[in-house]
Design an enzyme around this catalytic site. Structure first.
Site, PDB file in Angstrom:
ATOM      1  N   GLU A 118      43.188   9.094 -24.539  1.00 54.82           N
ATOM      2  CA  GLU A 118      43.031   8.201 -25.679  1.00 54.82           C
ATOM      3  C   GLU A 118      42.027   7.106 -25.354  1.00 54.82           C
ATOM      4  O   GLU A 118      41.030   6.911 -26.048  1.00 54.82           O
ATOM      5  CB  GLU A 118      44.393   7.585 -26.022  1.00 54.82           C
ATOM      6  CG  GLU A 118      44.367   6.481 -27.064  1.00 54.82           C
ATOM      7  CD  GLU A 118      45.699   5.746 -27.099  1.00 54.82           C
ATOM      8  OE1 GLU A 118      46.453   5.968 -28.057  1.00 54.82           O
ATOM      9  OE2 GLU A 118      45.984   4.956 -26.155  1.00 54.82           O
ATOM     10  N   ASP A 145      51.761   4.055 -32.807  1.00 54.77           N
ATOM     11  CA  ASP A 145      50.838   5.137 -33.160  1.00 54.77           C
ATOM     12  C   ASP A 145      50.415   5.047 -34.616  1.00 54.77           C
ATOM     13  O   ASP A 145      49.233   5.203 -34.949  1.00 54.77           O
ATOM     14  CB  ASP A 145      51.509   6.505 -32.941  1.00 54.77           C
ATOM     15  CG  ASP A 145      51.137   7.136 -31.612  1.00 54.77           C
ATOM     16  OD1 ASP A 145      50.790   6.382 -30.681  1.00 54.77           O
ATOM     17  OD2 ASP A 145      51.208   8.370 -31.501  1.00 54.77           O
TER      18      ASP A 145
END
Length: 381
Positions: free
Chosen positions: A65, A265
């Site tokens: 990420e 998220d």
């Protein structure tokens, strides 16, 4: 490669009355803070002669990420040296050249020596790696070896769709029937914040020609999916969700941690909707979530009293980890929002400093992307 005719990008800061010179000065400070600030500010760390990593300071590891986010930031800021350093670290330590996950990247590695903490991939890393590499090819030109950016991007996307075929071990990162990205390869649910239709539109142009139709379908499906995954009142999406958009609340996945609520998220979902609309101007109903979330959270933002929320807006808990990231993403949603309160969100975001300390990584990643997007500097290359 086919080009995209996009030459104008909105600067929402100047639209609210902030002078352009001030925006550009702040943008430079943001870059310096993230990459070269003090030990309590930066998350970018050069190692050896030609590599670097971005660390998740909250978990003391390196994640696909963060590495792929960092590469995207670098190509937007024309930072080729830093881009190449991050990419070489990723290929050296994270990429898996054999076994079941061959062709993918291990989602978490140790900061000290690159040892893999896990051998499974996280699909959001792969899609950001591929997009950043395509942009690098267009902005700087392809080099040799791992710096033949467009080839590397195509290789990643080929694995994402075709693992498990023709004797190649593994499973794809997308459900090939419904065109939805998976939470992890082989899973039967998704993460709404992984849905990036604006990336898929470009993959349809630049990835393997045989996959163009799939990527075009994925872009359409993701926009339709997001209309279902975002709540009709709050605009919230869950962290994990079923293919029909409902929060993923299966008992076996919730024994340890909850992921059916609006938490870390899922902050990214409306930011993605905003950027997609800025790049392509296509609304299949998903853009309504941006107005809804800005309206629902405005009073909490004014009072600086965010919570962890159920998707329907009920308060679920108080221990919010990333308040700055939430402000940043809801502000970025202004790129698709229609209400005048978007101006207030942009001002609220403008007045927030970047975060220091242990949990700065995720907040500041979302802050950087929001600042790039809202200033007109998050562009198609």
């Amino acid at each position: 490669m086919k080009s995209v005719n996009k030459s104008q990008y909105r600067n929402l800061f100047t639209e609210t009355g902030i002078p352009k010179a001030e925006v550009e000065t702040r943008l430079e400070r943001v870059k310096q803070y993230f990459f070269y600030g003090s030990e309590d500010e930066r998350v970018y760390f050069p190692v050896e002669d030609d590599m670097a990593y971005i660390t998740d300071t909250g978990n003391n590891d390196v994640r696909t990420e963060g590495m792929s986010y960092g590469m995207m930031m670098c190509v937007q800021w024309d930072m080729k040296e830093e881009f190449d350093r991050l990419w070489k670290w990723s290929k050296t330590y994270m990429w898996m050249e054999s076994g079941y996950h061959e062709g993918y990247f291990a989602w978490s590695c140790c900061t000290t020596d690159g040892t893999k903490n896990a051998h499974g991939p996280a699909p959001d890393g792969e899609e950001y790696f591929a997009m950043a590499l395509f942009f690098a090819a267009h902005r700087w030109g392809d080099g040799e070896g791992i710096f033949h950016y467009s080839k590397e991007a195509k290789d990643i996307l080929r694995a994402c769709l075709h693992k498990g075929q023709n004797g190649r071990k593994g499973t794809p990162m997308w459900n090939l029937e419904n065109h939805q990205i998976l939470f992890v390869p082989g899973s039967d649910f998704t993460d709404p914040s992984y849905h990036l239709p604006h990336f898929y539109e470009l993959f349809a142009l630049w990835a393997d020609e045989e996959d163009s139709k799939f990527w075009k379908g994925a872009a359409e499906e993701s926009r339709l999916y997001l209309t279902k995954a975002c709540h009709p009142v709050t605009g919230f999406s869950a962290e994990y969700a079923e293919f029909d958009g409902t929060p993923m609340s299966r008992e076996n996945h919730l024994k340890k941690d909850r992921h059916d609520w609006f938490f870390s998220d899922s902050y990214r979902t409306v930011a993605n909707i905003g950027l997609d609309y800025e790049w392509f101007g296509i609304d299949r109903g998903q853009c309504a979530a941006t107005d809804r979330i800005q309206q629902f959270l405005l009073e909490d933002a004014r009072k600086e009293s965010y919570h962890i929320y159920e998707v329907d807006g009920r308060v679920a808990a108080e221990d919010l980890k990333h308040p700055l990231g939430l402000t940043a993403t809801v502000a970025q949603a202004a790129l698709a929002a229609k209400s005048e309160i978007s101006l207030e969100w942009i001002r609220l975001f403008w007045e927030k400093p970047m975060r220091t300390g242990k949990y700065r990584y995720y907040d500041n990643c979302l802050y950087v992307f929001a600042f790039l997007a809202l200033s007109g500097h998050y562009r198609i290359w």
